[in-house]
Scaffold this motif. Structure first.
Motif, PDB file in Angstrom:
ATOM      1  N   ILE A  26       0.850  -1.193   0.000  1.00  0.00           N
ATOM      2  CA  ILE A  26       0.000   0.000   0.000  1.00  0.00           C
ATOM      3  C   ILE A  26       0.883   1.239   0.000  1.00  0.00           C
ATOM      4  O   ILE A  26       1.678   1.453   0.911  1.00  0.00           O
ATOM      5  N   LEU A  27       0.732   2.044  -1.045  1.00  0.00           N
ATOM      6  CA  LEU A  27       1.497   3.279  -1.126  1.00  0.00           C
ATOM      7  C   LEU A  27       0.875   4.337  -0.227  1.00  0.00           C
ATOM      8  O   LEU A  27      -0.344   4.360  -0.033  1.00  0.00           O
ATOM      9  N   PRO A  28       1.694   5.237   0.291  1.00  0.00           N
ATOM     10  CA  PRO A  28       1.118   6.356   1.036  1.00  0.00           C
ATOM     11  C   PRO A  28       0.271   7.220   0.097  1.00  0.00           C
ATOM     12  O   PRO A  28       0.517   7.254  -1.118  1.00  0.00           O
ATOM     13  N   LEU A  29      -0.689   7.910   0.650  1.00  0.00           N
ATOM     14  CA  LEU A  29      -1.601   8.724  -0.160  1.00  0.00           C
ATOM     15  C   LEU A  29      -0.846   9.739  -1.001  1.00  0.00           C
ATOM     16  O   LEU A  29      -1.150   9.928  -2.184  1.00  0.00           O
ATOM     17  N   TRP A  30       0.162  10.399  -0.414  1.00  0.00           N
ATOM     18  CA  TRP A  30       0.890  11.414  -1.174  1.00  0.00           C
ATOM     19  C   TRP A  30       1.555  10.813  -2.406  1.00  0.00           C
ATOM     20  O   TRP A  30       1.615  11.443  -3.471  1.00  0.00           O
ATOM     21  N   GLU A  31       2.034   9.567  -2.302  1.00  0.00           N
ATOM     22  CA  GLU A  31       2.714   8.955  -3.447  1.00  0.00           C
ATOM     23  C   GLU A  31       1.717   8.560  -4.530  1.00  0.00           C
ATOM     24  O   GLU A  31       2.005   8.695  -5.724  1.00  0.00           O
ATOM     25  N   MET A  32       0.542   8.090  -4.140  1.00  0.00           N
ATOM     26  CA  MET A  32      -0.478   7.767  -5.142  1.00  0.00           C
ATOM     27  C   MET A  32      -0.925   9.024  -5.883  1.00  0.00           C
ATOM     28  O   MET A  32      -1.078   9.010  -7.097  1.00  0.00           O
ATOM     29  N   VAL A  33      -1.116  10.122  -5.140  1.00  0.00           N
ATOM     30  CA  VAL A  33      -1.503  11.389  -5.778  1.00  0.00           C
ATOM     31  C   VAL A  33      -0.380  11.870  -6.698  1.00  0.00           C
ATOM     32  O   VAL A  33      -0.630  12.298  -7.829  1.00  0.00           O
ATOM     33  N   PHE A  34       0.860  11.781  -6.208  1.00  0.00           N
ATOM     34  CA  PHE A  34       2.003  12.182  -7.023  1.00  0.00           C
ATOM     35  C   PHE A  34       2.078  11.358  -8.308  1.00  0.00           C
ATOM     36  O   PHE A  34       2.279  11.908  -9.404  1.00  0.00           O
ATOM     37  N   LEU A  35       1.925  10.039  -8.201  1.00  0.00           N
ATOM     38  CA  LEU A  35       1.962   9.182  -9.385  1.00  0.00           C
ATOM     39  C   LEU A  35       0.841   9.539 -10.369  1.00  0.00           C
ATOM     40  O   LEU A  35       1.065   9.589 -11.578  1.00  0.00           O
ATOM     41  N   SER A  86      -0.364  -1.230 -10.691  1.00  0.00           N
ATOM     42  CA  SER A  86       0.611  -0.190 -11.022  1.00  0.00           C
ATOM     43  C   SER A  86       0.694   0.887  -9.952  1.00  0.00           C
ATOM     44  O   SER A  86       1.673   1.626  -9.892  1.00  0.00           O
ATOM     45  N   PHE A  87      -0.332   0.994  -9.135  1.00  0.00           N
ATOM     46  CA  PHE A  87      -0.347   1.985  -8.059  1.00  0.00           C
ATOM     47  C   PHE A  87      -0.170   1.317  -6.700  1.00  0.00           C
ATOM     48  O   PHE A  87      -0.754   1.737  -5.712  1.00  0.00           O
ATOM     49  N   SER A  88       0.653   0.279  -6.669  1.00  0.00           N
ATOM     50  CA  SER A  88       0.964  -0.377  -5.403  1.00  0.00           C
ATOM     51  C   SER A  88       2.474  -0.376  -5.206  1.00  0.00           C
ATOM     52  O   SER A  88       3.232  -0.203  -6.162  1.00  0.00           O
ATOM     53  N   GLY A  89       2.889  -0.562  -3.970  1.00  0.00           N
ATOM     54  CA  GLY A  89       4.310  -0.603  -3.681  1.00  0.00           C
ATOM     55  C   GLY A  89       5.010  -1.730  -4.411  1.00  0.00           C
ATOM     56  O   GLY A  89       6.133  -1.582  -4.875  1.00  0.00           O
ATOM     57  N   ARG A  90       4.342  -2.847  -4.538  1.00  0.00           N
ATOM     58  CA  ARG A  90       4.943  -3.982  -5.232  1.00  0.00           C
ATOM     59  C   ARG A  90       4.986  -3.774  -6.749  1.00  0.00           C
ATOM     60  O   ARG A  90       5.723  -4.457  -7.449  1.00  0.00           O
ATOM     61  N   TRP A 162      14.179   5.904   0.053  1.00  0.00           N
ATOM     62  CA  TRP A 162      13.676   5.016   1.088  1.00  0.00           C
ATOM     63  C   TRP A 162      14.090   3.585   0.748  1.00  0.00           C
ATOM     64  O   TRP A 162      13.319   2.838   0.148  1.00  0.00           O
ATOM     65  N   PRO A 163      15.281   3.156   1.146  1.00  0.00           N
ATOM     66  CA  PRO A 163      15.730   1.806   0.772  1.00  0.00           C
ATOM     67  C   PRO A 163      14.888   0.698   1.380  1.00  0.00           C
ATOM     68  O   PRO A 163      14.926  -0.440   0.908  1.00  0.00           O
ATOM     69  N   GLU A 164      14.116   1.006   2.415  1.00  0.00           N
ATOM     70  CA  GLU A 164      13.322  -0.050   3.051  1.00  0.00           C
ATOM     71  C   GLU A 164      12.022  -0.349   2.330  1.00  0.00           C
ATOM     72  O   GLU A 164      11.353  -1.310   2.636  1.00  0.00           O
ATOM     73  N   VAL A 165      11.635   0.490   1.336  1.00  0.00           N
ATOM     74  CA  VAL A 165      10.377   0.244   0.642  1.00  0.00           C
ATOM     75  C   VAL A 165      10.547  -0.897  -0.342  1.00  0.00           C
ATOM     76  O   VAL A 165      11.656  -1.180  -0.799  1.00  0.00           O
ATOM     77  N   PRO A 166       9.445  -1.559  -0.679  1.00  0.00           N
ATOM     78  CA  PRO A 166       9.564  -2.670  -1.623  1.00  0.00           C
ATOM     79  C   PRO A 166       9.856  -2.167  -3.033  1.00  0.00           C
ATOM     80  O   PRO A 166       9.609  -1.070  -3.365  1.00  0.00           O
TER      81      PRO A 166
END
Length: 166
Positions: A26-35, A86-90, A162-166
């Protein structure tokens, strides 16, 4: 001495637990909006390139005309991208997954966007429109390449930050 000193923990108060780890899918809201905004910009650039290539002179200004052309494309892109991951962390790591999910989204969403654009051009009737298969191929191919490049760049940038993100 005060028995309710805040510095001394009382035995009946449980220590505060750290928050549970965030689901990496699950991406943070700001990243989904940015994408979503950046994806819209990719469609605007695609439309602007098309206007320049075909030397069309829009009535309302080139930027606004390109944005109007991009709207029928972004709607199915957001819906299909949500369904394909496409809008997920994975969907943003590893690179092979970025490429496959972006291409899958492109192959489904962009033809729908072409149909919506052509249907919108016949408004208010939505009947009698014809689809140029040549434009369909150019739109899918060009946008797919543009999106793969953009999404790969973002995948690398977010891993550096953020190296810890997938």
């Amino acid at each position: 001495m005060d028995s309710h000193d805040p510095l001394i923990e009382s035995p009946d108060v449980e220590p505060e637990l750290p928050p549970p780890p965030r689901d990496p899918a699950i991406l943070p809201l700001w990243e989904m909006v940015f994408l979503a905004l950046a994806d819209f910009i990719v469609f605007v650039v695609f439309a602007a390139i098309g206007q320049q290539t075909h030397t069309t002179a829009p009535e309302q200004g080139q930027a606004l005309a390109a944005a109007n052309i991009a709207v029928p494309f972004i709607i199915p892109w957001l819906v299909v991208g949500g369904l394909t991951g496409s809008f997920s962390g994975r969907g943003l790591y590893p690179m092979r997954r970025v490429i496959t999910r972006t291409l899958l989204t492109s192959l489904i969403a962009i033809p729908i966007g072409v149909v919506l654009r052509e249907a919108a051009s016949t408004m208010p009737y939505f009947i009698g429109f014809q689809i140029s298969w040549m434009f369909m191929g150019v739109a899918v191919g060009t946008c797919a390449v543009m999106f793969v490049i953009w999404r790969l760049i973002w995948s690398r940038v977010r891993r550096l930050w953020w190296p810890e993100v997938p």
